[in-house]
Enzyme design. Sequence first.
Site, PDB file in Angstrom:
ATOM      1  N   THR A  29       0.845  -1.195   0.000  1.00 38.69           N
ATOM      2  CA  THR A  29       0.000   0.000   0.000  1.00 38.69           C
ATOM      3  C   THR A  29       0.878   1.242   0.000  1.00 38.69           C
ATOM      4  OG1 THR A  29      -1.848  -1.091   1.096  1.00 38.69           O
ATOM      5  CG2 THR A  29      -1.703   1.289   1.343  1.00 38.69           C
ATOM      6  N   GLN A 102      -4.763  -7.484  -6.001  1.00 34.10           N
ATOM      7  CA  GLN A 102      -5.261  -7.954  -4.710  1.00 34.10           C
ATOM      8  C   GLN A 102      -6.610  -7.295  -4.408  1.00 34.10           C
ATOM      9  OE1 GLN A 102      -3.631  -6.881  -0.727  1.00 34.10           O
ATOM     10  NE2 GLN A 102      -3.000  -9.017  -0.650  1.00 34.10           N
ATOM     11  N   HIS A 178      -7.725 -11.039  -0.814  1.00 38.70           N
ATOM     12  CA  HIS A 178      -7.049 -10.667   0.435  1.00 38.70           C
ATOM     13  C   HIS A 178      -7.870 -11.185   1.612  1.00 38.70           C
ATOM     14  CE1 HIS A 178      -4.522  -8.729   3.204  1.00 38.70           C
ATOM     15  NE2 HIS A 178      -4.525  -7.489   2.757  1.00 38.70           N
ATOM     16  N   ASN A 181      -4.323 -10.322   7.408  1.00 34.00           N
ATOM     17  CA  ASN A 181      -3.980  -9.060   8.079  1.00 34.00           C
ATOM     18  C   ASN A 181      -5.133  -8.364   8.779  1.00 34.00           C
ATOM     19  OD1 ASN A 181      -1.382  -9.475   7.274  1.00 34.00           O
ATOM     20  ND2 ASN A 181      -1.375  -7.947   5.654  1.00 34.00           N
ATOM     21  N   TYR A 183      -8.294  -7.958   7.955  1.00 33.91           N
ATOM     22  CA  TYR A 183      -9.330  -7.301   7.162  1.00 33.91           C
ATOM     23  C   TYR A 183     -10.571  -8.196   7.086  1.00 33.91           C
ATOM     24  CZ  TYR A 183      -5.587  -4.029   6.217  1.00 33.91           C
ATOM     25  OH  TYR A 183      -4.576  -3.110   6.377  1.00 33.91           O
ATOM     26  N   ARG A 230      -4.567 -14.853  -0.191  1.00 33.42           N
ATOM     27  CA  ARG A 230      -3.553 -14.534   0.818  1.00 33.42           C
ATOM     28  C   ARG A 230      -4.107 -14.773   2.221  1.00 33.42           C
ATOM     29  NH1 ARG A 230      -0.270  -8.854   2.131  1.00 33.42           N
ATOM     30  NH2 ARG A 230       1.802  -9.777   1.977  1.00 33.42           N
ATOM     31  N   ASN A 238      -3.812  -5.344  12.901  1.00 29.20           N
ATOM     32  CA  ASN A 238      -5.185  -4.820  12.947  1.00 29.20           C
ATOM     33  C   ASN A 238      -6.062  -5.550  13.961  1.00 29.20           C
ATOM     34  OD1 ASN A 238      -4.877  -2.763  10.925  1.00 29.20           O
ATOM     35  ND2 ASN A 238      -4.813  -4.395   9.404  1.00 29.20           N
ATOM     36  N   GLY A 320       8.469  -7.910  -0.004  1.00 25.49           N
ATOM     37  CA  GLY A 320       7.682  -6.693   0.074  1.00 25.49           C
ATOM     38  C   GLY A 320       8.538  -5.449   0.034  1.00 25.49           C
ATOM     39  N   ARG A 321       8.920  -4.959   1.209  1.00 21.81           N
ATOM     40  CA  ARG A 321       9.630  -3.679   1.285  1.00 21.81           C
ATOM     41  C   ARG A 321      10.917  -3.612   0.469  1.00 21.81           C
ATOM     42  NH1 ARG A 321       8.643   0.041   6.500  1.00 21.81           N
ATOM     43  NH2 ARG A 321       6.374  -0.170   6.569  1.00 21.81           N
TER      44      ARG A 321
END
Length: 363
Positions: A29, A102, A178, A181, A183, A230, A238, A320-321
Amino acid sequence: MSNDDTVLFSPTRLGDIDIANRIVMAPLTRNRAQADRVPTPLAATYYGQRASAGLIIAEATQISPLGQGYLDTPGIYSDAQITGWKAITDEVHARGGRIVLQLWHVGRISHTSLLPDGEVPVAPSALCADTKTFTANGFEEVSTPRALALDELPGLVEDYRIAARNAITAGFDGVEVHAANGYLIDQFLRDGSNHRDDAYGGSIENRTRLLFEVVSAVADTIGAARTGVRLSPTTPANDAHDSNPQPLFERAVERLEGIGGLAYVHVIEGATGGDRDNIDFDYAALRSRFTGPWIVNNGYDKQHAVDVLTAGQADAVAFGRPFIANPDLVERLRRNAPLAQPDQDTLYGGGEHGYTDYPALGS
């Protein structure tokens, strides 16, 4: 440990998606969409720069206006959004890459200021998460949600179906549902956020029902072999928590296996972006429940990625990062070159600085 890294750069197939190497760009994101939730032309440059990844999983993208939980994140429910994404997929494909989208509904991880007038976040149960989200006023506590009514759930599943069809219209090679995490789908899975007493709550079978229905609907719409999922069995992100995640997620994966022919399952191992061993969990047992392609994620370096691929514990590894500051991450890993570090101040929001201006090797 293996010193032969060729497996990391070898081609494979995820369902109907042929990928040139086993290095996957995880969804990231970046909060740079326009006011109407349309991705900007700058995003085409950003993703195009990273097209050497075997597969790009584009950033989490809300399936409906009620699915938004953060400022300036993109959608896939309007014609303008489809057009905006088409420019991105065209650029990635022109550079020889593969890209999936996603599909995201944040559920209770939202704020009323981000939603259509008069709306509050929705969730399996009216339980406020102990977390914050990013709004026009900065970080704010999330708003208390309302519980989704039973007769609303078919419409929610239909939103995922439409979003998947829109993603294919926009030129994506597939989608990733998704369900991680903390959600919405993950909220239904976990007994910490799901206190329902109907067919979607209580037992593990009931709590995995929405996941099964959504993924089945998407697979029926665009093909199972272009549908990935995922999961994040042990992350506390979260305010996600469950009293017994091992049997829960084993059953979730068994139900995904039952759909048949899915492109892949993508698993975050440990706490998202942090401790890989935060909770004792048997990921090998989880893997044994699924016969299709398996993508692993969370804090992998090159050697660890090579080791799990060589051992047959995964078919691809998501980074990722590292992709933020290294648009040419695949080449850097191939050469064992140093990795650049991202500017923390430009991760979210803004323009090209900290987004498309990270240099490749030799530039």
